[in-house]
Motif scaffolding. Sequence first.
Motif, PDB file in Angstrom:
ATOM      1  N   GLN A  46       0.838  -1.203   0.000  1.00 28.41           N
ATOM      2  CA  GLN A  46       0.000   0.000   0.000  1.00 28.41           C
ATOM      3  C   GLN A  46       0.871   1.250   0.000  1.00 28.41           C
ATOM      4  O   GLN A  46       0.606   2.203  -0.735  1.00 28.41           O
ATOM      5  CB  GLN A  46      -0.880  -0.023   1.245  1.00 28.41           C
ATOM      6  CG  GLN A  46      -1.947   1.053   1.253  1.00 28.41           C
ATOM      7  CD  GLN A  46      -2.725   1.052   2.551  1.00 28.41           C
ATOM      8  OE1 GLN A  46      -2.798   0.021   3.229  1.00 28.41           O
ATOM      9  NE2 GLN A  46      -3.290   2.176   2.900  1.00 28.41           N
ATOM     10  N   TRP A  99       3.989   1.646  -1.106  1.00 27.69           N
ATOM     11  CA  TRP A  99       4.658   1.850  -2.405  1.00 27.69           C
ATOM     12  C   TRP A  99       3.671   2.367  -3.448  1.00 27.69           C
ATOM     13  O   TRP A  99       4.012   3.235  -4.264  1.00 27.69           O
ATOM     14  CB  TRP A  99       5.306   0.557  -2.885  1.00 27.69           C
ATOM     15  CG  TRP A  99       6.590   0.252  -2.178  1.00 27.69           C
ATOM     16  CD1 TRP A  99       6.856  -0.830  -1.382  1.00 27.69           C
ATOM     17  CD2 TRP A  99       7.795   1.027  -2.187  1.00 27.69           C
ATOM     18  NE1 TRP A  99       8.138  -0.764  -0.891  1.00 27.69           N
ATOM     19  CE2 TRP A  99       8.743   0.370  -1.370  1.00 27.69           C
ATOM     20  CE3 TRP A  99       8.172   2.224  -2.803  1.00 27.69           C
ATOM     21  CZ2 TRP A  99      10.032   0.852  -1.149  1.00 27.69           C
ATOM     22  CZ3 TRP A  99       9.462   2.710  -2.588  1.00 27.69           C
ATOM     23  CH2 TRP A  99      10.371   2.027  -1.769  1.00 27.69           C
ATOM     24  N   LEU A 100       2.443   1.849  -3.421  1.00 28.18           N
ATOM     25  CA  LEU A 100       1.468   2.326  -4.403  1.00 28.18           C
ATOM     26  C   LEU A 100       1.085   3.773  -4.129  1.00 28.18           C
ATOM     27  O   LEU A 100       0.920   4.577  -5.055  1.00 28.18           O
ATOM     28  CB  LEU A 100       0.222   1.434  -4.387  1.00 28.18           C
ATOM     29  CG  LEU A 100      -0.683   1.663  -5.606  1.00 28.18           C
ATOM     30  CD1 LEU A 100      -0.021   1.133  -6.857  1.00 28.18           C
ATOM     31  CD2 LEU A 100      -2.026   0.969  -5.410  1.00 28.18           C
ATOM     32  N   ALA A 146       3.798   5.911  -5.459  1.00 29.37           N
ATOM     33  CA  ALA A 146       3.688   6.042  -6.921  1.00 29.37           C
ATOM     34  C   ALA A 146       2.549   6.991  -7.273  1.00 29.37           C
ATOM     35  O   ALA A 146       2.647   7.798  -8.206  1.00 29.37           O
ATOM     36  CB  ALA A 146       3.437   4.671  -7.555  1.00 29.37           C
ATOM     37  N   SER A 147       1.470   6.920  -6.513  1.00 27.21           N
ATOM     38  CA  SER A 147       0.327   7.796  -6.742  1.00 27.21           C
ATOM     39  C   SER A 147       0.697   9.261  -6.476  1.00 27.21           C
ATOM     40  O   SER A 147       0.304  10.165  -7.229  1.00 27.21           O
ATOM     41  CB  SER A 147      -0.809   7.343  -5.820  1.00 27.21           C
ATOM     42  OG  SER A 147      -1.954   8.104  -6.021  1.00 27.21           O
ATOM     43  N   ARG A 160       3.674  10.475  -6.753  1.00 24.80           N
ATOM     44  CA  ARG A 160       4.569  10.849  -7.844  1.00 24.80           C
ATOM     45  C   ARG A 160       3.770  11.182  -9.095  1.00 24.80           C
ATOM     46  O   ARG A 160       4.102  12.088  -9.854  1.00 24.80           O
ATOM     47  CB  ARG A 160       5.489   9.661  -8.117  1.00 24.80           C
ATOM     48  CG  ARG A 160       6.792  10.056  -8.670  1.00 24.80           C
ATOM     49  CD  ARG A 160       7.850   9.053  -8.341  1.00 24.80           C
ATOM     50  NE  ARG A 160       9.010   9.413  -9.141  1.00 24.80           N
ATOM     51  CZ  ARG A 160       9.579   8.644 -10.027  1.00 24.80           C
ATOM     52  NH1 ARG A 160       9.132   7.437 -10.199  1.00 24.80           N
ATOM     53  NH2 ARG A 160      10.599   9.057 -10.721  1.00 24.80           N
ATOM     54  N   GLN A 213       5.906  16.299   9.092  1.00 27.35           N
ATOM     55  CA  GLN A 213       5.981  17.333   8.043  1.00 27.35           C
ATOM     56  C   GLN A 213       7.422  17.681   7.736  1.00 27.35           C
ATOM     57  O   GLN A 213       7.793  17.902   6.581  1.00 27.35           O
ATOM     58  CB  GLN A 213       5.245  18.589   8.510  1.00 27.35           C
ATOM     59  CG  GLN A 213       3.756  18.537   8.288  1.00 27.35           C
ATOM     60  CD  GLN A 213       3.047  19.742   8.837  1.00 27.35           C
ATOM     61  OE1 GLN A 213       3.660  20.785   9.042  1.00 27.35           O
ATOM     62  NE2 GLN A 213       1.777  19.610   9.081  1.00 27.35           N
ATOM     63  N   VAL A 261       2.912  19.423  -0.075  1.00 27.95           N
ATOM     64  CA  VAL A 261       2.924  18.111  -0.729  1.00 27.95           C
ATOM     65  C   VAL A 261       1.512  17.542  -0.747  1.00 27.95           C
ATOM     66  O   VAL A 261       0.658  17.918   0.053  1.00 27.95           O
ATOM     67  CB  VAL A 261       3.880  17.116  -0.019  1.00 27.95           C
ATOM     68  CG1 VAL A 261       5.304  17.604  -0.132  1.00 27.95           C
ATOM     69  CG2 VAL A 261       3.504  16.915   1.417  1.00 27.95           C
ATOM     70  N   SER A 262       1.313  16.606  -1.654  1.00 31.50           N
ATOM     71  CA  SER A 262      -0.010  16.017  -1.837  1.00 31.50           C
ATOM     72  C   SER A 262      -0.386  15.163  -0.625  1.00 31.50           C
ATOM     73  O   SER A 262       0.495  14.552  -0.002  1.00 31.50           O
ATOM     74  CB  SER A 262       0.033  15.162  -3.105  1.00 31.50           C
ATOM     75  OG  SER A 262      -1.071  14.323  -3.179  1.00 31.50           O
ATOM     76  N   PRO A 263      -1.682  15.068  -0.282  1.00 29.47           N
ATOM     77  CA  PRO A 263      -2.116  14.168   0.794  1.00 29.47           C
ATOM     78  C   PRO A 263      -1.724  12.717   0.519  1.00 29.47           C
ATOM     79  O   PRO A 263      -1.580  11.927   1.459  1.00 29.47           O
ATOM     80  CB  PRO A 263      -3.636  14.312   0.802  1.00 29.47           C
ATOM     81  CG  PRO A 263      -3.910  15.622   0.162  1.00 29.47           C
ATOM     82  CD  PRO A 263      -2.819  15.864  -0.816  1.00 29.47           C
ATOM     83  N   LYS A 264      -1.511  12.377  -0.742  1.00 29.55           N
ATOM     84  CA  LYS A 264      -1.115  10.993  -1.072  1.00 29.55           C
ATOM     85  C   LYS A 264       0.278  10.703  -0.532  1.00 29.55           C
ATOM     86  O   LYS A 264       0.556   9.584  -0.076  1.00 29.55           O
ATOM     87  CB  LYS A 264      -1.124  10.795  -2.592  1.00 29.55           C
ATOM     88  CG  LYS A 264      -2.525  10.839  -3.170  1.00 29.55           C
ATOM     89  CD  LYS A 264      -2.505  10.779  -4.669  1.00 29.55           C
ATOM     90  CE  LYS A 264      -3.932  10.936  -5.187  1.00 29.55           C
ATOM     91  NZ  LYS A 264      -4.023  10.981  -6.620  1.00 29.55           N
ATOM     92  N   ARG A 290       1.554  12.079   2.137  1.00 31.18           N
ATOM     93  CA  ARG A 290       1.398  11.933   3.593  1.00 31.18           C
ATOM     94  C   ARG A 290       0.844  10.552   3.936  1.00 31.18           C
ATOM     95  O   ARG A 290       1.246   9.942   4.922  1.00 31.18           O
ATOM     96  CB  ARG A 290       0.470  13.022   4.133  1.00 31.18           C
ATOM     97  CG  ARG A 290       0.977  14.435   3.924  1.00 31.18           C
ATOM     98  CD  ARG A 290       0.066  15.446   4.609  1.00 31.18           C
ATOM     99  NE  ARG A 290       0.063  16.724   3.905  1.00 31.18           N
ATOM    100  CZ  ARG A 290       1.000  17.657   4.031  1.00 31.18           C
ATOM    101  NH1 ARG A 290       1.986  17.492   4.844  1.00 31.18           N
ATOM    102  NH2 ARG A 290       0.924  18.770   3.339  1.00 31.18           N
ATOM    103  N   SER A 291      -0.079  10.052   3.087  1.00 34.18           N
ATOM    104  CA  SER A 291      -0.619   8.697   3.327  1.00 34.18           C
ATOM    105  C   SER A 291       0.490   7.664   3.176  1.00 34.18           C
ATOM    106  O   SER A 291       0.556   6.709   3.957  1.00 34.18           O
ATOM    107  CB  SER A 291      -1.708   8.334   2.317  1.00 34.18           C
ATOM    108  OG  SER A 291      -2.729   9.258   2.351  1.00 34.18           O
TER     109      SER A 291
END
Lengths: 227, 351
Positions: free
Chosen positions: A49, A51-52, A55-56, A58, A173, A183-186, A188-189
């Motif tokens: 999860q 790594w995906l 990539a998301s 990115r 942060q 940066v994108s919330p992705k 941070r996830s």
Amino acid sequence: MMEDQEEKGNAENGIGRQKQVKDEYLLQFLDSLDGYLTLLDSLSSTLSQGWLELASARHAMGASRINGALLDLKVHAAATSLKVSEQDVDSMESQPCFTLCKWASSDNGERSSGEEKSLSPQLRHRNNSQLSGIISSPVSFSHFFNFFLSCEEEKVSTRTGTPLILVDQQQRQKSLSVFGVLVSPKLRSAQLSFERALETLVEIANLHTTMLSMFEQVHKELENTNG
Amino acid sequence: MYGFEAMTFNIHGGYLEAIVRGYRAGLLTAADYNNLCQCETLDDIKMHLSATEYGPYLQNEPSPLHTTTIVEKCTLKLVDEYKHMLCQATEPLSTFLEYITYGHMIDNVVLIVTGTLHERDVQELLEKCHPLGMFDSIATLAVAQNMRELYRLVLVDTPLAPYFSECITSEDLDDMNIEIMRNTLYKAYLEDFYKFCQKLGGATAEIMSDLLAFEADRRAVNITINSIGTELTRDDRRKLYSNFGLLYPYGHEELAVCEDIDQVRGVMEKYPPYQSIFSKLSYGESQMLDKAFYEEEVKRLCLAFEQQFHYGVFFAYMRLREQEIRNLMWISECVAQNQKSRVHDSVVFIF
């Protein structure tokens, strides 16, 4: 004759107790093995999860904003460290116990210089080839593990009254700031996923030592029975 | 009044408009994406792409392939096409085509400055730069200690020089200042591009105004969402929004004070073109927002080709190719990570 019967009864009780202890060790071993396999599975899915999500992130922010060339090579202490202590199982042996000290929390806010020295030489010896592969490949998790351990240390203490949860958020942060402040919330996830994976790894390490210890006990009992 | 472009556009722009429409016909179709989404390995992806216009760029790449290699080679194709168009273009089309690359130039400048701040090797950073955003003195950026030096030593001779007037300070470069610099430069660039298109007039002004306004609005939303929970103040956030677009000025005032994604949704749903985007998302969710924006952008870019005799087709083609490369990157990552079930999370079909 009464004495013989009493002795026979005691012997049977002793054998029964031995069997109970053996079963107990065996059950504990099987429990720890089950927990170990479950955690391994959980680690695998958490890492996938993470790594995906990376990539998301990115995909959303662009390859120029998220790549290994942005990681900080300046010498700095880790904000998250692993403490290894010896735990006494019984009077004869001890087993290692792993504790994760995350984001320079109040537990390790005043770290001794000895500990810092033991951490930073390992960070200094990271080389470019290791780091450049971090973001672009899911292969070497250990290198990405180092990235999340490497963060500029801040002497944060709950004596200032700052809630620990906010301290953790600030440290998170700060760790992500190598990729920019907005940066994108992705991303941070992804960070949270890898953080969870790190916690799971430490749990696995602890469970592994417990499992080995139980296995030793079971092995010993079997030898005693056969002997 | 436009409409007389039909009489004069083809004198200087006819050949290149035909070229770009030919390029557009080479974009991957839904059938191509279906084949790619079913690939098991990156070599399979290479095999499927060998039958497309990307074939010559990937054929010599050895196995095992890497996702970054696929993206790099596909980008090279875009760069070759762009350079072909640029060398054939006359004014004002040549200036218009150069404007399209300034965004990449800004990204490259920030990459070099950030990497240098983190004590990275300049050569390594240059390899990561986008080829469309390269300029001669880019390596000298590593020498600058603050923004004043950045401007004086390097950027004064680049097209980004006029955008620096709001950024010049003697403050040392740190992560926050660099982020503010990035967004301030991009804001100035978008506004300048917008004014240039307005000056061109006609169909170019009309179509590009719509596309650039959408870009400005999307930027405003992304800045808002990405700055939630950070140290960026409301005033600083407001200063990063562009001074045009559907959301300007009242939407920006409301976005500046948003503290979570649901408040952003509340602001955006007041604007009909963005209502459809946010209706696709569930409450509290922002993961699919990027895809929703990309889908809306692709729809608008494809519509640009429905009209002739304007420069919007060049901008639209470049953006559609970049979207295609993003799609290929996502498909490659899903295949490499064995997560094919998630491939449709971020692929945006163009046709």
